[in-house]
Motif scaffolding. Structure first.
Motif, PDB file in Angstrom:
ATOM      1  N   GLY A  43      -9.764  12.004  23.734  1.00  0.00           N
ATOM      2  CA  GLY A  43      -8.471  11.130  23.825  1.00  0.00           C
ATOM      3  C   GLY A  43      -8.657  10.188  24.353  1.00  0.00           C
ATOM      4  O   GLY A  43      -7.410   9.350  24.902  1.00  0.00           O
ATOM      5  N   TYR A  44      -9.504   9.660  25.219  1.00  0.00           N
ATOM      6  CA  TYR A  44      -9.681   8.367  26.623  1.00  0.00           C
ATOM      7  C   TYR A  44      -7.579   8.950  27.237  1.00  0.00           C
ATOM      8  O   TYR A  44      -7.816   9.398  27.828  1.00  0.00           O
ATOM      9  CB  TYR A  44      -9.037   7.729  25.789  1.00  0.00           C
ATOM     10  CG  TYR A  44     -10.138   6.158  25.985  1.00  0.00           C
ATOM     11  CD1 TYR A  44     -10.956   6.366  26.706  1.00  0.00           C
ATOM     12  CD2 TYR A  44      -8.501   4.621  27.052  1.00  0.00           C
ATOM     13  CE1 TYR A  44     -11.472   4.711  27.982  1.00  0.00           C
ATOM     14  CE2 TYR A  44      -8.649   3.997  27.702  1.00  0.00           C
ATOM     15  CZ  TYR A  44     -10.846   3.544  28.550  1.00  0.00           C
ATOM     16  OH  TYR A  44     -11.081   2.767  28.830  1.00  0.00           O
ATOM     17  N   LEU A  45      -7.951   8.177  28.209  1.00  0.00           N
ATOM     18  CA  LEU A  45      -7.382   7.982  29.318  1.00  0.00           C
ATOM     19  C   LEU A  45      -5.761   8.089  29.739  1.00  0.00           C
ATOM     20  O   LEU A  45      -5.737   6.769  28.738  1.00  0.00           O
ATOM     21  CB  LEU A  45      -7.953   7.303  30.684  1.00  0.00           C
ATOM     22  CG  LEU A  45      -6.904   7.150  32.046  1.00  0.00           C
ATOM     23  CD1 LEU A  45      -7.149   8.206  32.535  1.00  0.00           C
ATOM     24  CD2 LEU A  45      -8.108   6.630  32.911  1.00  0.00           C
ATOM     25  N   ASP A  46      -4.607   8.209  29.662  1.00  0.00           N
ATOM     26  CA  ASP A  46      -3.337   7.968  29.529  1.00  0.00           C
ATOM     27  C   ASP A  46      -2.671   8.309  30.909  1.00  0.00           C
ATOM     28  O   ASP A  46      -3.158   9.598  31.209  1.00  0.00           O
ATOM     29  CB  ASP A  46      -3.280   8.902  27.933  1.00  0.00           C
ATOM     30  CG  ASP A  46      -1.403   8.728  27.835  1.00  0.00           C
ATOM     31  OD1 ASP A  46      -0.672   7.855  28.942  1.00  0.00           O
ATOM     32  OD2 ASP A  46      -1.058   8.121  26.883  1.00  0.00           O
ATOM     33  N   CYS A  61      -6.390  14.092  27.425  1.00  0.00           N
ATOM     34  CA  CYS A  61      -6.547  12.495  28.049  1.00  0.00           C
ATOM     35  C   CYS A  61      -6.335  11.735  29.649  1.00  0.00           C
ATOM     36  O   CYS A  61      -5.937  10.857  29.821  1.00  0.00           O
ATOM     37  CB  CYS A  61      -5.261  11.985  27.936  1.00  0.00           C
ATOM     38  SG  CYS A  61      -4.943  12.021  25.587  1.00  0.00           S
ATOM     39  N   ARG A  62      -7.268  13.347  30.388  1.00  0.00           N
ATOM     40  CA  ARG A  62      -7.463  12.799  32.050  1.00  0.00           C
ATOM     41  C   ARG A  62      -7.666  12.488  32.065  1.00  0.00           C
ATOM     42  O   ARG A  62      -7.982  11.833  33.542  1.00  0.00           O
ATOM     43  CB  ARG A  62      -7.190  14.281  32.348  1.00  0.00           C
ATOM     44  CG  ARG A  62      -6.161  15.344  32.180  1.00  0.00           C
ATOM     45  CD  ARG A  62      -5.151  15.284  32.844  1.00  0.00           C
ATOM     46  NE  ARG A  62      -5.421  16.205  34.303  1.00  0.00           N
ATOM     47  CZ  ARG A  62      -5.108  16.672  35.022  1.00  0.00           C
ATOM     48  NH1 ARG A  62      -4.927  17.582  34.100  1.00  0.00           N
ATOM     49  NH2 ARG A  62      -5.553  16.558  35.823  1.00  0.00           N
ATOM     50  N   ALA A 116      -0.598  12.046  30.838  1.00  0.00           N
ATOM     51  CA  ALA A 116      -1.197  13.098  30.974  1.00  0.00           C
ATOM     52  C   ALA A 116      -1.245  14.318  32.359  1.00  0.00           C
ATOM     53  O   ALA A 116      -0.925  14.845  32.011  1.00  0.00           O
ATOM     54  CB  ALA A 116      -2.697  13.256  30.705  1.00  0.00           C
ATOM     55  N   GLU A 126       0.902  13.405  21.212  1.00  0.00           N
ATOM     56  CA  GLU A 126      -0.176  11.823  22.161  1.00  0.00           C
ATOM     57  C   GLU A 126      -1.063  11.863  22.855  1.00  0.00           C
ATOM     58  O   GLU A 126      -1.988  11.568  22.539  1.00  0.00           O
ATOM     59  CB  GLU A 126       0.819  10.916  22.062  1.00  0.00           C
ATOM     60  CG  GLU A 126       1.794  10.128  21.595  1.00  0.00           C
ATOM     61  CD  GLU A 126       2.993   9.224  21.501  1.00  0.00           C
ATOM     62  OE1 GLU A 126       3.414   8.832  23.015  1.00  0.00           O
ATOM     63  OE2 GLU A 126       3.630   8.792  20.854  1.00  0.00           O
ATOM     64  N   LEU A 127      -0.677  12.907  23.805  1.00  0.00           N
ATOM     65  CA  LEU A 127      -1.874  13.701  24.933  1.00  0.00           C
ATOM     66  C   LEU A 127      -2.819  14.241  24.318  1.00  0.00           C
ATOM     67  O   LEU A 127      -4.166  14.964  24.766  1.00  0.00           O
ATOM     68  CB  LEU A 127      -1.091  14.279  26.183  1.00  0.00           C
ATOM     69  CG  LEU A 127      -0.058  13.034  26.716  1.00  0.00           C
ATOM     70  CD1 LEU A 127       0.113  13.808  27.648  1.00  0.00           C
ATOM     71  CD2 LEU A 127      -0.793  11.705  26.865  1.00  0.00           C
ATOM     72  N   LYS A 128      -2.611  15.161  22.814  1.00  0.00           N
ATOM     73  CA  LYS A 128      -3.118  15.736  22.317  1.00  0.00           C
ATOM     74  C   LYS A 128      -3.138  17.485  22.499  1.00  0.00           C
ATOM     75  O   LYS A 128      -4.512  17.959  23.734  1.00  0.00           O
ATOM     76  CB  LYS A 128      -4.943  15.240  22.205  1.00  0.00           C
ATOM     77  CG  LYS A 128      -4.910  14.333  21.489  1.00  0.00           C
ATOM     78  CD  LYS A 128      -6.338  13.758  21.676  1.00  0.00           C
ATOM     79  CE  LYS A 128      -5.950  12.757  20.788  1.00  0.00           C
ATOM     80  NZ  LYS A 128      -5.932  12.504  18.958  1.00  0.00           N
ATOM     81  N   SER A 150      -3.153  18.291  27.433  1.00  0.00           N
ATOM     82  CA  SER A 150      -3.673  17.627  27.810  1.00  0.00           C
ATOM     83  C   SER A 150      -5.466  16.720  27.016  1.00  0.00           C
ATOM     84  O   SER A 150      -5.854  17.492  28.250  1.00  0.00           O
ATOM     85  CB  SER A 150      -3.095  16.294  28.310  1.00  0.00           C
ATOM     86  OG  SER A 150      -3.557  16.166  29.953  1.00  0.00           O
TER      87      SER A 150
END
Length: 248
Positions: free
Chosen positions: A171-174, A164-165, A177, A206-208, A162
């Motif tokens: 991918g910014y924070l998710d 998004c970590r 992830a 979505e998490l790239k 991912s």
């Protein structure tokens, strides 16, 4: 039949010339990649197939000796995917000159750099760029086809987890992830092909997570091979999950 596999991340920053100051925080990842490729060489394959994510122009097969470049990342550095046929390595696929000159996608260019660093000469090779939209069933089928190409096939699988970590990640924070990456890390460390086959395609998108499709190609290739796995590296230094594993 698949006899060995190495899983490596594919950020261009893995190449010191691309990373200003050589990105010392990736030294451990680089070393783990070298160890994983060493497992491939030790398996004495008849053929190596390098699989990595690719945009539209880079999808499909890439011949041994195909050229890649990091000039798009501000570095005057070109690479090849293994030594070209003219350098004295037999290319069992018999690829055409046009295929050999096709530009590598960045993931396979990073693979070419890794193979050059390890002075790969264990077997002829070829590359395969796979697109993010490739469905899991098709990935698995492609993997099975790859495994049937020779008696002893090895795979070098390029792909990131991912992106998004952290807040500063691409991918910014998710919040999902870390759990996704942990699941993949466990599966790669255990050579658990069923978990890899079942990865959620929409969540990975979505998490790239660019490695989803290549990992599922690996799962298809490893079906019935009875390989064991070892996780050699796991970290997210730039908010992107980087994983290195070796299967044998």
């Amino acid at each position: 039949m698949l006899v060995a596999a190495a899983v490596c991340p594919c950020p261009p920053l893995l190449v010191p010339e691309v990373a200003a100051g050589a990105a010392p925080e990736l030294d451990a990842a680089r070393a783990a990649c070298m160890d994983a490729i060493g497992v491939l060489a030790a398996s004495r394959p008849d053929r190596l197939v390098v699989v990595g994510p690719a945009e539209q122009s880079g999808r499909g097969t890439h011949a041994q000796g195909a050229r890649g470049t990091f000039r798009g990342f501000g570095v005057d550095l070109d690479v090849r995917l293994g030594r070209s046929v003219g350098d004295g390595v037999n290319d069992a696929a018999g690829s055409s000159a046009d295929e050999a000159e096709r530009r590598l996608p960045p993931s396979l260019a990073v693979a070419g750099w890794l193979l050059d660093r390890t002075e790969w000469s264990a077997a002829p090779l070829e590359g395969l760029g796979v697109g993010e939209p490739l469905a899991a069933e098709r990935c698995i089928q492609v993997g099975g086809d790859i495994a049937a190409r020779a008696d002893r096939v090895a795979l070098l699988v390029m792909g990131d987890a991912s992106a998004c970590r952290t807040l500063k990640a691409p991918g910014y924070l998710d919040g999902r992830a870390a759990g996704f990456d942990a699941e993949v890390a466990l599966a790669l460390g255990a050579a658990d092909i069923e978990v890899l086959k079942g990865l959620d395609e929409e969540l990975a998108y979505e998490l790239k997570a660019a490695g989803r499709a290549p990992w599922q190609v690996l799962a298809g290739a490893a079906d019935g091979a009875g390989l064991s796995g070892e996780l050699l590296y796991e970290d997210a230094p730039y908010g992107v999950g980087y994983l290195v594993a070796a299967w044998s």
